[in-house]
Design an enzyme around this catalytic site. Structure first.
Site, PDB file in Angstrom:
ATOM      1  N   ASP A  81      -4.637  15.652 -24.647  1.00 51.99           N
ATOM      2  CA  ASP A  81      -4.443  13.924 -24.676  1.00 51.99           C
ATOM      3  C   ASP A  81      -3.713  13.421 -25.875  1.00 51.99           C
ATOM      4  O   ASP A  81      -4.072  12.588 -26.537  1.00 51.99           O
ATOM      5  CB  ASP A  81      -5.669  13.637 -24.407  1.00 51.99           C
ATOM      6  CG  ASP A  81      -6.034  12.109 -24.159  1.00 51.99           C
ATOM      7  OD1 ASP A  81      -5.505  11.314 -23.787  1.00 51.99           O
ATOM      8  OD2 ASP A  81      -7.588  11.547 -23.459  1.00 51.99           O
ATOM      9  N   TYR A 110       1.182  -1.258  -0.130  1.00 52.61           N
ATOM     10  CA  TYR A 110       0.621   0.037  -0.082  1.00 52.61           C
ATOM     11  C   TYR A 110       0.479   1.021  -0.101  1.00 52.61           C
ATOM     12  O   TYR A 110       2.099   1.419   1.256  1.00 52.61           O
ATOM     13  CB  TYR A 110      -0.816   0.345   1.300  1.00 52.61           C
ATOM     14  CG  TYR A 110      -2.530   0.141   1.205  1.00 52.61           C
ATOM     15  CD1 TYR A 110      -3.104   1.435   0.008  1.00 52.61           C
ATOM     16  CD2 TYR A 110      -3.152  -0.460   1.108  1.00 52.61           C
ATOM     17  CE1 TYR A 110      -4.337   1.650  -0.212  1.00 52.61           C
ATOM     18  CE2 TYR A 110      -4.733  -0.494   0.855  1.00 52.61           C
ATOM     19  CZ  TYR A 110      -5.142   0.307  -0.323  1.00 52.61           C
ATOM     20  OH  TYR A 110      -6.360   0.709  -0.260  1.00 52.61           O
ATOM     21  N   ARG A 158      -0.055  -0.801 -19.185  1.00 52.92           N
ATOM     22  CA  ARG A 158      -1.481  -0.021 -18.652  1.00 52.92           C
ATOM     23  C   ARG A 158      -1.454   0.517 -17.356  1.00 52.92           C
ATOM     24  O   ARG A 158      -1.391   0.609 -16.284  1.00 52.92           O
ATOM     25  CB  ARG A 158      -2.969  -1.321 -18.091  1.00 52.92           C
ATOM     26  CG  ARG A 158      -3.011  -2.272 -19.558  1.00 52.92           C
ATOM     27  CD  ARG A 158      -4.686  -2.892 -18.934  1.00 52.92           C
ATOM     28  NE  ARG A 158      -5.095  -2.761 -19.937  1.00 52.92           N
ATOM     29  CZ  ARG A 158      -5.129  -2.348 -21.347  1.00 52.92           C
ATOM     30  NH1 ARG A 158      -4.846  -2.627 -22.450  1.00 52.92           N
ATOM     31  NH2 ARG A 158      -6.580  -1.142 -22.239  1.00 52.92           N
ATOM     32  N   LYS A 206      -0.274   1.732 -25.326  1.00 47.63           N
ATOM     33  CA  LYS A 206      -0.652   2.281 -26.476  1.00 47.63           C
ATOM     34  C   LYS A 206       0.351   2.236 -27.129  1.00 47.63           C
ATOM     35  O   LYS A 206       1.269   1.487 -27.019  1.00 47.63           O
ATOM     36  CB  LYS A 206      -1.776   3.248 -26.731  1.00 47.63           C
ATOM     37  CG  LYS A 206      -2.930   3.666 -26.373  1.00 47.63           C
ATOM     38  CD  LYS A 206      -4.324   4.686 -26.479  1.00 47.63           C
ATOM     39  CE  LYS A 206      -5.490   3.921 -26.151  1.00 47.63           C
ATOM     40  NZ  LYS A 206      -5.885   4.309 -24.610  1.00 47.63           N
ATOM     41  N   THR A 227      -2.328   7.708 -21.505  1.00 46.18           N
ATOM     42  CA  THR A 227      -2.204   6.485 -21.265  1.00 46.18           C
ATOM     43  C   THR A 227      -1.084   5.585 -21.931  1.00 46.18           C
ATOM     44  O   THR A 227       0.273   6.209 -22.516  1.00 46.18           O
ATOM     45  CB  THR A 227      -2.768   5.739 -22.181  1.00 46.18           C
ATOM     46  OG1 THR A 227      -2.920   5.411 -23.493  1.00 46.18           O
ATOM     47  CG2 THR A 227      -4.425   5.662 -21.456  1.00 46.18           C
ATOM     48  N   GLU A 256      -0.014   4.995  -0.774  1.00 44.97           N
ATOM     49  CA  GLU A 256      -0.609   6.060  -0.639  1.00 44.97           C
ATOM     50  C   GLU A 256       0.243   7.369  -0.482  1.00 44.97           C
ATOM     51  O   GLU A 256       1.183   7.478   0.685  1.00 44.97           O
ATOM     52  CB  GLU A 256      -2.376   6.261   0.653  1.00 44.97           C
ATOM     53  CG  GLU A 256      -2.643   5.521   0.064  1.00 44.97           C
ATOM     54  CD  GLU A 256      -3.818   5.249   1.082  1.00 44.97           C
ATOM     55  OE1 GLU A 256      -3.520   6.687   2.105  1.00 44.97           O
ATOM     56  OE2 GLU A 256      -5.014   4.992   0.721  1.00 44.97           O
TER      57      GLU A 256
HETATM   58  N1  PLP Z   1      -7.806   9.595 -24.140  1.00 46.27           N
HETATM   59  C1  PLP Z   1      -7.638   8.765 -25.515  1.00 46.27           C
HETATM   60  C2  PLP Z   1      -7.352   9.435 -26.635  1.00 46.27           C
HETATM   61  C3  PLP Z   1      -7.816   7.549 -25.548  1.00 46.27           C
HETATM   62  O1  PLP Z   1      -8.077   6.690 -26.672  1.00 46.27           O
HETATM   63  C4  PLP Z   1      -8.444   6.607 -24.155  1.00 46.27           C
HETATM   64  C5  PLP Z   1      -8.447   5.105 -24.719  1.00 46.27           C
HETATM   65  O2  PLP Z   1      -8.427   4.579 -26.083  1.00 46.27           O
HETATM   66  C6  PLP Z   1      -8.132   7.401 -23.054  1.00 46.27           C
HETATM   67  C7  PLP Z   1      -8.126   8.677 -22.523  1.00 46.27           C
HETATM   68  C8  PLP Z   1      -8.263   6.369 -21.794  1.00 46.27           C
HETATM   69  O3  PLP Z   1      -7.137   6.022 -21.305  1.00 46.27           O
HETATM   70  P1  PLP Z   1      -8.104   5.028 -20.562  1.00 46.27           P
HETATM   71  O4  PLP Z   1      -9.218   2.875 -20.879  1.00 46.27           O
HETATM   72  O5  PLP Z   1      -6.470   3.691 -20.017  1.00 46.27           O
HETATM   73  O6  PLP Z   1      -9.520   5.062 -19.377  1.00 46.27           O
END
Ligand code: PLP
Length: 405
Positions: free
Chosen positions: A192, A46, A227, A221, A218, A48
């Site tokens: 993002d 754990y 993950r 990918k 993320t 935190e």
């Molecule tokens: N943002 C974008 C542009 C994504 O393509 C994705 C997932 O496909 C996410 C956020 C979300 O990721 P997660 O599935 O880890 O929540």
């Protein structure tokens, strides 16, 4: 205790990953080192809080792990502040919204139907209940991001946050222009980069910093890690983002994943990672070109990154049907809405194809041409079971050849 039932399922999945052709643009195969770390003793603790301000004892090693991860992400993305604790990309995005917005504030983001992501404010997502979401799409003819239109919407609606970044957009994103638009209306800009993080790390896509105020991603990918999510930002926003993620939203971080993120970052700093990402892009471009030469309608006429979209309605099938035919021969793609789609979301007009996973297994331009011809044959023989059975065998042989290369 040996969980025989579950082990059997894991073996089945291992077989699918080894002998199927994975063209799902948001997936990849993490290295053995990363998988070992995420399955290591680090999953027992754990942890935190943040380095040196923990709410449990015994965290000294974890402080070092987390600082290592933070330092590597800072170097790769030229980020002033990094938080490596989000369990996922959606959680990273949620923490940003809750930290920088108040309920009812306006977000200007890309519509899911045009290639955006659920977590950017789609009506089925929680964000839609809390914020006023204004969406932008793509230009009706070029299908490219229309920055003039984004600017017009920004001036009209005065958003507090502009989000740029997509799940299904195959062209380079102009972060600099987006920042200029945000500056005009006093909005924060969040990029993002979940999909293109690996390309950015390899310098094959323009960097969102220094233009964006906040960058989320993320790690699983194109970045090819475990993950999870990461939030990066300008220094002055760091404290409030950290506080909102933990204790605001999450409890203990998944430190096995944080450690896996650190190793993924180390891998991303190697010259071989650049070679890999170049191959990812080249493979996607060659595939898109070959599909077009076979008469398929590739959106925007190609790709600048790791993915592309095809309007499959002219084949007589919708995206769902093509996805099912290809799954029956162990080729995995996903159905996808296309901009201005006339079909319902569960049976959209398009499919999305991506090359990160197959490139990790060593596929080059010659290999992806074989894959395109397998897909084309499967689509053209969608109702001929014997031919589909033959194609499935060829898919398995192809993967054996790829693993032996
Ligand atoms: N943002 C974008 C542009 C994504 O393509 C994705 C997932 O496909 C996410 C956020 C979300 O990721 P997660 O599935 O880890 O929540």
């Amino acid at each position: 205790m040996k969980d025989v039932e579950l082990q059997t399922l894991v073996q089945q999945e291992q077989y699918r990953q080894q002998y199927g052709i994975n063209l799902i643009a948001s997936e990849n195969y993490a290295s053995k080192e990363i998988m070992d770390i995420t399955g290591s003793v680090l999953c027992n603790k754990y942890v935190e809080g943040y380095p040196s301000i923990r709410y449990y004892s015994g965290c000294a090693v974890y402080d070092q792990i987390e600082l290592l991860a933070i330092d590597r992400f800072k170097k790769i993305f030229k980020a002033e502040h990094v938080n490596v604790q989000p369990h996922s990309g959606s959680q990273a995005n949620a923490a940003v919204y809750l930290a920088v917005l108040k309920p009812g504030n306006t977000i200007l983001s890309m519509d899911l139907a045009a290639g955006g992501h659920l977590s950017h404010g789609h009506k089925v997502n929680w964000t839609h209940q809390f914020y006023n979401i204004v969406s932008y799409g793509v230009h009706p003819v070029s299908l490219l991001l229309d920055y003039d239109e984004i600017e017009r919407l920004a001036l009209l609606h005065k958003p507090k946050l502009i989000i740029v970044g997509a799940s299904a957009y195959s062209r380079t994103i102009d972060f600099e222009r987006c920042a200029a638009i945000a500056a005009q209306v006093g909005a924060l800009l969040m990029a993002d980069v979940a999909h293109i993080a690996g390309l950015i790390a390899a310098d094959l896509h323009p960097s969102p910093f220094p233009h964006a105020d906040i960058v989320t991603m993320t790690t699983h990918k194109t970045f090819r890690g475990p993950r999870g999510g990461v939030i990066m930002s300008k220094k002055q926003l760091g404290k409030s983002l950290d506080k909102m993620l933990m204790p605001g939203m999450q409890g203990g971080a998944l430190m096995n994943h944080v450690a896996g993120k650190a190793t993924a970052a180390l891998e991303a700093m190697q010259p071989s990672f650049v070679t890999y990402q170049k191959q990812v892009i080249s493979n996607a471009q060659v595939m898109a070109q070959m599909f077009m030469s076979l008469g398929y309608k590739v959106l925007t006429g190609g790709t600048d990154n790791h993915l592309f979209l095809i309007d499959v309605l002219p084949t007589g099938m919708n995206g769902r049907q093509v996805e099912q035919v290809l799954e029956s021969v162990d080729i995995f793609i996903n159905r996808n809405a296309i901009p201005f789609d006339t079909q319902p979301p569960l049976h959209p007009s398009g499919i999305r194809i991506g090359t990160p996973a197959i490139t990790t297994f060593g596929a080059d331009e010659k290999d992806v041409c074989i894959i395109v011809s397998l897909i084309d044959r499967a689509i053209k023989n969608y109702d001929r079971q014997e031919i589909l059975q033959d194609i499935k065998k060829e898919v398995h042989h192809f993967m054996i050849h790829l693993h032996q290369k």
